[in-house]
Each structure stands twice: as structure tokens, then as C-alpha cells.
Design a protein around this motif. Structure first.
Motif, PDB file in Angstrom:
ATOM      1  N   SER A 315       0.808  -1.216   0.000  1.00  0.00           N
ATOM      2  CA  SER A 315       0.000   0.000   0.000  1.00  0.00           C
ATOM      3  C   SER A 315       0.839   1.263   0.000  1.00  0.00           C
ATOM      4  N   ASN A 316       0.241   2.312  -0.595  1.00  0.00           N
ATOM      5  CA  ASN A 316       0.822   3.669  -0.573  1.00  0.00           C
ATOM      6  C   ASN A 316       2.209   3.736  -1.199  1.00  0.00           C
ATOM      7  N   SER A 347      -1.833  -5.923  -5.470  1.00  0.00           N
ATOM      8  CA  SER A 347      -2.550  -5.862  -4.199  1.00  0.00           C
ATOM      9  C   SER A 347      -2.300  -4.519  -3.548  1.00  0.00           C
ATOM     10  N   GLY A 348      -3.112  -4.193  -2.551  1.00  0.00           N
ATOM     11  CA  GLY A 348      -2.829  -3.025  -1.741  1.00  0.00           C
ATOM     12  C   GLY A 348      -3.811  -1.884  -1.910  1.00  0.00           C
ATOM     13  N   ASP A 349      -3.644  -0.879  -1.048  1.00  0.00           N
ATOM     14  CA  ASP A 349      -4.513   0.290  -0.998  1.00  0.00           C
ATOM     15  C   ASP A 349      -3.688   1.566  -1.184  1.00  0.00           C
ATOM     16  N   GLY A 350      -4.235   2.513  -1.922  1.00  0.00           N
ATOM     17  CA  GLY A 350      -3.637   3.835  -2.000  1.00  0.00           C
ATOM     18  C   GLY A 350      -2.363   3.936  -2.802  1.00  0.00           C
ATOM     19  N   ASN A 351      -2.130   3.027  -3.727  1.00  0.00           N
ATOM     20  CA  ASN A 351      -0.945   3.145  -4.573  1.00  0.00           C
ATOM     21  C   ASN A 351      -1.145   4.249  -5.616  1.00  0.00           C
ATOM     22  N   TYR A 352      -0.050   4.901  -5.990  1.00  0.00           N
ATOM     23  CA  TYR A 352      -0.123   6.110  -6.819  1.00  0.00           C
ATOM     24  C   TYR A 352       0.834   5.975  -7.994  1.00  0.00           C
ATOM     25  N   ASN A 375      -8.476   2.122  -3.957  1.00  0.00           N
ATOM     26  CA  ASN A 375      -8.019   3.516  -3.889  1.00  0.00           C
ATOM     27  C   ASN A 375      -6.721   3.766  -4.660  1.00  0.00           C
ATOM     28  N   THR A 376      -6.540   3.058  -5.753  1.00  0.00           N
ATOM     29  CA  THR A 376      -5.368   3.307  -6.605  1.00  0.00           C
ATOM     30  C   THR A 376      -5.614   4.545  -7.459  1.00  0.00           C
ATOM     31  N   ALA A 389      -8.725  -2.283 -15.502  1.00  0.00           N
ATOM     32  CA  ALA A 389      -9.011  -2.370 -14.068  1.00  0.00           C
ATOM     33  C   ALA A 389     -10.018  -3.478 -13.799  1.00  0.00           C
ATOM     34  N   TYR A 390      -9.650  -4.389 -12.912  1.00  0.00           N
ATOM     35  CA  TYR A 390     -10.571  -5.405 -12.429  1.00  0.00           C
ATOM     36  C   TYR A 390     -11.176  -4.987 -11.091  1.00  0.00           C
ATOM     37  N   SER A 391     -10.753  -3.842 -10.606  1.00  0.00           N
ATOM     38  CA  SER A 391     -11.279  -3.245  -9.380  1.00  0.00           C
ATOM     39  C   SER A 391     -12.182  -2.077  -9.752  1.00  0.00           C
ATOM     40  N   THR A 392     -13.079  -1.728  -8.849  1.00  0.00           N
ATOM     41  CA  THR A 392     -13.927  -0.541  -9.052  1.00  0.00           C
ATOM     42  C   THR A 392     -13.490   0.611  -8.160  1.00  0.00           C
ATOM     43  N   SER A 393     -12.433   0.404  -7.393  1.00  0.00           N
ATOM     44  CA  SER A 393     -11.983   1.415  -6.428  1.00  0.00           C
ATOM     45  C   SER A 393     -10.684   2.031  -6.925  1.00  0.00           C
TER      46      SER A 393
END
Length: 400
Positions: A315-316, A347-352, A375-376, A389-393
Motif C-alpha cells: 500500500s501507498n 494488491s494493496g490500498d492507496g498506490n499512486y 483507492n489506486t 481495471a478489475y477493481s472498481t476502487s
């Protein structure tokens, strides 16, 4: 009592062995002499062990168990041994072996390492330096192109601080350098190539630097590998193709991979594995092409083109302002018919990810987000058609 030792001028007490018989036994004798003459707890300045230009067999492993020791030569002496192995006739060559301060790792004592740096108790070892000589694992059977012969150049096997490995040459070793539990380590200006694994940092560590090296591992090993490091700086390295990966970080935090050139024949060039958080990958040049050298065609690291040239887990993390060049014929892409992935956020949250530039000879997915990611933010790192994207976030802004 001098604290500067010359291996060519040293006599082992009670022995006729010289550095031309076994430089390992000579250096061990020198270290014993340092310890015998530096017994005061408050005054142990250490020593310099000098290896002049020449050829020296190392048959006995050297154990370094004192701080403030520098083992120094007068030239890293690196030369390609792979080219020698893959050339049918070298009789007209000017030279065929490494030179300068050249130590051949023969290890007839049954140990794997040429040098092991280790000590129990407190404090941990500090300021051990290896500089400006060559460690050569020599020819081996049955397949020198594997770079796997069981030999290790230097192993730091206990906690250490402020170690320096600089201006060294490492060639034909299964592991060039393994360092365990290091703080303020500096690995700089070395030539580490044609080794199974080049630099491997294990255990944990902090505030260390790997910089300005020429590096190239074999297809089964790592060029740079680090686990559980905080504040590791990997910068200014020129990493040659054929390593399993150029940089693999496992469970690393607040580390930076900046201003490197990564030339690779396989996917998985930079891999943030496990739980990696708040790491920066910026200003690097990635170049991916297929294997070009006949004797190595058909070898690979086992990864396909959906793995990504860069894979992020954790993440991040930030991937900013990198240049990607992808030049692989469509018939060489695996799985057959797949659209290659250049960056996979696994994987992970908030990557930029921002302002990355991609050049490719075939259609590619510049960035792919796995379904588990959240939250990418992806900005100016590919067109809408190149983003998957396979994610909606997530947040996405296409490259204009």
C-alpha cells in the motif's frame, strides 16, 4: 606495530604457506595478529590488509570477526568469463582471466564462502570494508552458463553496521554478496556480473545504499534482492539483462528505487513483493527485449508477460516519472496472443502512479489493477485503451 599488512610480505608463524599457496590462510593469520596486538577494550583501531595486483588462490575461508578492518586491492580486475566459455577458440586473445588483485575462490576446506563476516556478542561488527579486488569463482561444470556452482563471495552472517563493499569485481559465483541484518550498508561502484545472484540483503536492515554498480545475475537468480528493509536507497545502477529480476523488495518500507537503468529479457524487472509500503520508484529506464545471445536462448525466469515489468504488492507505494521501452515480437509473448502488462498493481490500498511514459512495438496494457486493489490513483500513465481495471476502487486520468 604496523596496522597495514601486505599479503605478499606475510609469513604465517610455524608454516611455509604463502599467499601464492592460500591467501585465505594468510589473511586469517593476519586477523589473528590484529587481535593479539589490539587487546585494549578502548583502543582497537583495526587494520588494513593489502592485496597487490597478482593471482592468489583462496583455499581456506576467511573469517572476519573484528571491526574496523579494510581488505583492499589495487584493481577490481573484472572480465567476462561467460564470453570465454561460449567462445570455441581463445588462443589468440590477449587475456582470458580476470586480473589486477585477483583472488580465485577454490574453497578446498569444504566451506562455501570466500569471506564470512560474523561475530556474536556486543557490540555488532562495524566498519568492515572490502574494496578494489576481484573474487573469481572460476570455471566449473557441467554448465557455466547457469552461474550456479555453490560458491559465495562474501557473506555477512551477523548484525553489522557501516559496512562498505566498493570498487569490487565479482564473477562466476552462485552468490556474490549476502548481507544479513545490516544498517548503514553501502554497496557502491562494484562490477558484479555473471553470478547466480548478485546482491542479497536478508533478515532486516535500514538506511542502506546500493548505488552506481554494474550488475547482472543469471536467469535463476536476483540482481538485487532485499527483505524487511527500511529506508533502502537503490540508485544509479546499470542492471544488465538475464537476472530473474533486477530489483525484488520483500516486505520493505519507505525505500527508494531511483535513476537506474534496467535492461531485461524477462518480465518481473522490479517486484515489490509481500507487504511493501510507502516505497518510491521514480526516474528509472526500463527496457525489455527477448534474449539475444544464442547460448542463452530458451532460458527464462518462469514468468509470463501478464506478470508485469513492474509488479506492486502493498500500500501507498508511488511509481512516478519512469520510462518504459517494450520491444518484444508478438510471437515471443507469453501466453500466446496475450496483451502484455507493463505495470501490475497486484494488491494493496492507496498506490499512486503518475507521469510514466510507455513506448511499445505491440499493443500493451500500461497499467492493470487487480480486483483486490483499492483507492489506486493512475494519472498520465497510458490511454484509456491501455488501462485495465478489475477493481472498481480507483481514480484514473488518461494520458492526453
Amino acid at each position: 606495530m604496523s596496522t597495514v599488512y601486505d599479503v605478499t610480505a606475510w609469513t604465517i608463524p610455524g608454516s611455509s604457506v604463502t599467499c601464492y599457496d592460500d591467501i585465505g590462510a594468510v589473511i586469517n593469520s593476519m586477523i589473528a595478529d590484529v587481535k593479539a596486538h589490539q587487546t585494549s577494550q578502548s583502543a582497537k583501531p583495526g587494520a588494513v590488509i593489502y592485496i597487490p595486483p597478482g593471482d592468489y588462490p583462496l583455499k581456506t575461508r576467511v573469517t572476519v570477526d573484528i571491526s574496523y578492518l579494510t581488505i583492499r586491492g589495487s584493481g577490481h580486475g573484472f572480465t567476462s568469463l561467460s564470453i570465454r566459455y561460449n567462445t570455441s577458440n581463445t588462443s589468440a586473445w590477449y587475456e582470458i582471466n580476470p586480473g589486477s588483485s585477483h583472488v580465485t575462490v577454490q574453497n578446498t576446506d569444504g566451506n562455501s564462502e570466500a569471506f564470512i563476516v560474523t561475530r556474536g556478542g556486543d557490540p555488532r561488527l562495524s566498519s568492515v570494508t572490502f574494496e578494489n579486488f576481484c573474487l573469481d569463482g572460476m570455471a566449473f561444470t557441467p554448465n557455466e552458463n547457469s552461474y550456479t556452482n555453490g560458491k559465495i563471495g562474501i557473506r555477512f552472517d551477523s548484525a553489522n553496521d557501516s559496512a562498505h563493499i566498493q570498487n569490487m569485481g565479482f564473477v562466476y559465483l552462485e552468490h556474490a554478496l549476502i548481507v544479513k541484518n545490516a544498517d548503514a550498508l553501502r554497496v557502491t561502484d562494484n562490477f558484479i556480473a555473471e553470478c547466480g545472484n548478485c546482491i542479497k540483503l536478508t533478515g532486516s536492515g535500514q538506511a542502506s545504499t546500493i548505488s552506481n554498480n554494474s550488475i547482472g545475475a543469471g536467469y535463476v537468480g536476483y540482481s538485487i534482492y532485499a527483505e524487511s528493509f527500511f529506508g533502502l536507497l537503490v540508485t544509479g545502477n546499470n542492471v544488465f539483462p538475464r537476472g530473474k529480476s533486477s530489483v525484488t523488495l520483500v516486505n520493505c518500507t519507505l525505500s527508494s528505487i531511483t535513476s537506474n537503468r534496467f535492461h531485461a529479457f524477462y518480465p518481473g524487472v522490479v517486484n515489490l513483493s509481500g507487504v511493501c509500503t510507502e516505497n518510491l520508484i521514480s526516474g528509472n529506464h526500463f527496457y525489455r527485449q527477448p534474449e539475444t545471445y544464442g547460448p542463452f536462448v530458451g532460458n527464462n525466469n518462469g514468468l509470463d508477460d501478464l506478470f508485469g515489468l513492474v509488479q506492486l504488492n502493498g500500500s501507498n507505494n508511488a511509481l512516478i516519472a519512469n520510462h518504459f521501452s517494450f520491444n518484444v515480437p508478438s510471437g515471443s509473448i507469453t501466453p500466446s496472443g496475450a496483451t502484455p502488462t507493463l505495470v501490475l498493481v497486484k494488491s494493496g490500498d492507496g498506490n499512486y502512479l503518475a507521469s510514466n511514459h510507455f513506448v511499445a512495438n505491440v499493443a500493451v496494457h500500461t497499467v492493470v489493477l487487480d480486483a483486490s486493489t483499492t483507492n489506486t490513483h493512475v494519472m498520465d500513465s497510458g490511454t484509456s485503451a491501455q488501462f485495465q481495471a478489475y477493481s472498481t476502487s480507483y481514480g484514473f486520468r488518461a494520458t492526453p
